[in-house]
Design an enzyme around this catalytic site. Sequence first.
Site, PDB file in Angstrom:
ATOM      1  N   CYS A  81     -79.628  27.868 -77.499  1.00 27.57           N
ATOM      2  CA  CYS A  81     -80.448  26.702 -77.173  1.00 27.57           C
ATOM      3  C   CYS A  81     -79.877  25.917 -75.999  1.00 27.57           C
ATOM      4  O   CYS A  81     -80.604  25.271 -75.260  1.00 27.57           O
ATOM      5  CB  CYS A  81     -80.580  25.792 -78.385  1.00 27.57           C
ATOM      6  SG  CYS A  81     -81.496  26.573 -79.710  1.00 27.57           S
ATOM      7  N   CYS A 138     -76.520  25.305 -80.527  1.00 26.63           N
ATOM      8  CA  CYS A 138     -76.019  26.674 -80.366  1.00 26.63           C
ATOM      9  C   CYS A 138     -76.136  27.117 -78.908  1.00 26.63           C
ATOM     10  O   CYS A 138     -76.871  26.539 -78.119  1.00 26.63           O
ATOM     11  CB  CYS A 138     -76.730  27.640 -81.311  1.00 26.63           C
ATOM     12  SG  CYS A 138     -78.240  28.336 -80.633  1.00 26.63           S
ATOM     13  N   ASP A 190     -75.991  33.303-100.029  1.00 21.23           N
ATOM     14  CA  ASP A 190     -75.860  34.273 -98.949  1.00 21.23           C
ATOM     15  C   ASP A 190     -77.240  34.852 -98.716  1.00 21.23           C
ATOM     16  O   ASP A 190     -78.059  34.893 -99.634  1.00 21.23           O
ATOM     17  CB  ASP A 190     -74.906  35.407 -99.324  1.00 21.23           C
ATOM     18  CG  ASP A 190     -75.594  36.393-100.263  1.00 21.23           C
ATOM     19  OD1 ASP A 190     -75.717  36.076-101.457  1.00 21.23           O
ATOM     20  OD2 ASP A 190     -76.053  37.455 -99.797  1.00 21.23           O
ATOM     21  N   HIS A 237     -78.583  31.475 -83.300  1.00 24.77           N
ATOM     22  CA  HIS A 237     -79.375  30.262 -83.505  1.00 24.77           C
ATOM     23  C   HIS A 237     -79.768  30.103 -84.973  1.00 24.77           C
ATOM     24  O   HIS A 237     -79.632  29.031 -85.556  1.00 24.77           O
ATOM     25  CB  HIS A 237     -80.629  30.253 -82.633  1.00 24.77           C
ATOM     26  CG  HIS A 237     -81.581  29.196 -83.064  1.00 24.77           C
ATOM     27  ND1 HIS A 237     -81.392  27.862 -82.760  1.00 24.77           N
ATOM     28  CD2 HIS A 237     -82.652  29.238 -83.903  1.00 24.77           C
ATOM     29  CE1 HIS A 237     -82.322  27.145 -83.356  1.00 24.77           C
ATOM     30  NE2 HIS A 237     -83.102  27.948 -84.061  1.00 24.77           N
ATOM     31  N   CYS A 286     -80.832  21.689 -81.386  1.00 25.67           N
ATOM     32  CA  CYS A 286     -79.773  22.608 -81.809  1.00 25.67           C
ATOM     33  C   CYS A 286     -78.667  22.672 -80.754  1.00 25.67           C
ATOM     34  O   CYS A 286     -78.915  22.586 -79.563  1.00 25.67           O
ATOM     35  CB  CYS A 286     -80.378  23.985 -82.026  1.00 25.67           C
ATOM     36  SG  CYS A 286     -79.171  25.239 -82.469  1.00 25.67           S
ATOM     37  N   ASP A 322     -69.532  41.327-102.714  1.00 30.72           N
ATOM     38  CA  ASP A 322     -70.337  41.701-103.866  1.00 30.72           C
ATOM     39  C   ASP A 322     -69.663  42.904-104.522  1.00 30.72           C
ATOM     40  O   ASP A 322     -68.661  43.427-104.018  1.00 30.72           O
ATOM     41  CB  ASP A 322     -71.783  41.989-103.441  1.00 30.72           C
ATOM     42  CG  ASP A 322     -71.919  43.277-102.653  1.00 30.72           C
ATOM     43  OD1 ASP A 322     -70.886  43.916-102.341  1.00 30.72           O
ATOM     44  OD2 ASP A 322     -73.059  43.657-102.335  1.00 30.72           O
TER      45      ASP A 322
END
Length: 676
Positions: free
Chosen positions: A313, A310, A270, A339, A308, A97
């Site tokens: 998980c 990840c 974002d 996650h 999930c 930014d």
Amino acid sequence: MPPAPRTPFELLATAPGSAARLGRLHTAHGTIDTPQFMPVGTAGTVRAQRTESLSPAGATMLLANTWHLVQKPGLDVIAAFGGLHRFMGWSGGLLTDSGGFQVFSLGEHATVDEDGMDLRHPVSGRTSRLTPESSVAAQRTIGSDIGMVLDHCVASTVSEAVARAAMERTHRWAERSLLARGDAPMGLFGIVQGAVFPELRAESAAFLCALPFDGFAIGGLAVGETKAERELHTGAVAAVLPTDRPRYLMGVGTPLDLLEAVHRGVDLFDCILPTSLAQRGRTYTRTGRVELRRGVYRLQEGPLDPACICEACRRYSRAYLRHLILAGEPLGWTLLGLHNLQFWLDLMARIRLSIREGRFLELYSAERQWLDRTDEDAPVVVPRPKRRRSPPPESLGRWTLHRSAGFAGAPPLVSIRDRESGEVMHSVTAPHEEARALYVDQPGLLAHAAEAEAPPLVVWDVGLGAGTNAMELVHAWEGAAPTRAMHLVSFERDLDALRLALAHHHDFPRLRHAGPHALLETGEWRSPRAPILWSLLQGDARDHLDTAALPDLILWDPFSFRVDAPLWQRDTFARLRRRLGAHPAALYTYSNSTAVRLALLSAGFFVGPGVATGPKEATTVAWSGRPGGPTFGAAWLEKWARSSQRWPADLPESGRAAFERELRAHPQFSGGDPVS
Ligand SMILES: [Zn+2]
């Protein structure tokens, strides 16, 4: 002719009935598939995440905040490392930014004049000056792939006169920013302002589109307007932006916000929510939002989100994650943040796939219902009595959980029982072990996975049931680093067995995987880890015999003859054999029944014994082409001839002589490698 963009954007597809776009943005640090979510790495780090965790979660571009990096560690440090990529160990795309948003976030600590802005650090008290030129210079030092112009951001509640003044200043600064970029390879995006005034937004878009920007951001939203206003302005602005440049909605938002904005034609996002919510124990899952601080999760053993993939998980229980958050342990922020990032990134991947396959609107209406129910802006408030959530029901439809002692001293088994027939799926041994022996090891699946330059291996899973066989194949293929693709086609009439097993994922650990959830939801799933396409054909398997993709392997695993007779009869196998024609395929089944073997033989298959399972000494294999193993020979035929029940049930007495003649004339009994 305008100059070529420095970060070229390819528009690949637009969703029918929606403004949603599928695209590709080319940067010096890789290609970014859009729509895409960028995790926010404010000060050169995504809060509590290791840089190396980001790519595996699917991140391809990060956002970093210029003003924060100017404060700490300072541009001299970043310059000494040749840029932020090397400093933080990130090799993907980087968008920065301009620092303009800080005028909003710092409030009274910021003052703006025509040349630029003064920003006073609220803690150190140090004031730093930011101009369009110094912001672009800082972003070049950071080594950003895509920079943003300095803009004058105002709250969406300001008067039209104030909004116009800020917008016009933003336009003058946009022109100065382009000049300041010069020949740098960095892409540069203009920012459309105009608060909540449609004429201003249109004017701003028109002004900026005439300038040679590489893309456009929609700024000044998520700063106090209502959700409806935000969606209105997002859609209106996106509609007038050029189609050959990417569009970025800054600072937005929740999963539902993302879905809504994609529908309105936005490509990039974002937001800090995934990691900031994680610090408060708040997570999004495929079954709704989970606030882990709540006492109901104190003893919950299952994963946060069974759908999930990840690390949080795959490895930890809800109870443990809740404990980490309540204890203020940073590991909790890391795991829950990871996650949530996975959730946001997976949502974008699902969105991209749906646009590619021309079914975005379908996904949009399905996802928005539950994302809306559980959204941050409209939390569902359900007063709950203070007690543990009751466990999921033990039965669903005609199916019920079946707990039994294992065969021959094996550990206790949990399986699914058909309440109507009493029959149990995989009754003799641990279900996944039986599936592995019969349907993974026996067909040599891993050898197929290693084949190169072969068309996808098509596998029919006839009788999806609770997903045991299919998941064994998925796990095997994902673990094999395959060079060949697999198309797994599951046939099932009644999906309640799988739903019941998924509700009891503690008892079915092999189902803790994204695949079966996606299959139930959309009828199709693609593995992010291996070339696997898994599709579901619902209804009677016989209705799909002539149309499903031509199989190489067939796992014939419906319920038994007693429950599902038509699937074991001659006419079904004969239709299958006709469909296969000259295509070589192997059929594997758990059955060892003489009737089934006869049905296969008379349908024209070569038939032989399959591997043993549990108390059965053999199962059955059939081939449409040259047999890949031993077939039954003369000894088997003589045993059959002496048997008292040697005629198929549907064969009239008058047909017996012809049947026996044909059987004896079958090519497998006139040579080959007989076994008894
Ligand atoms: Zn997860």
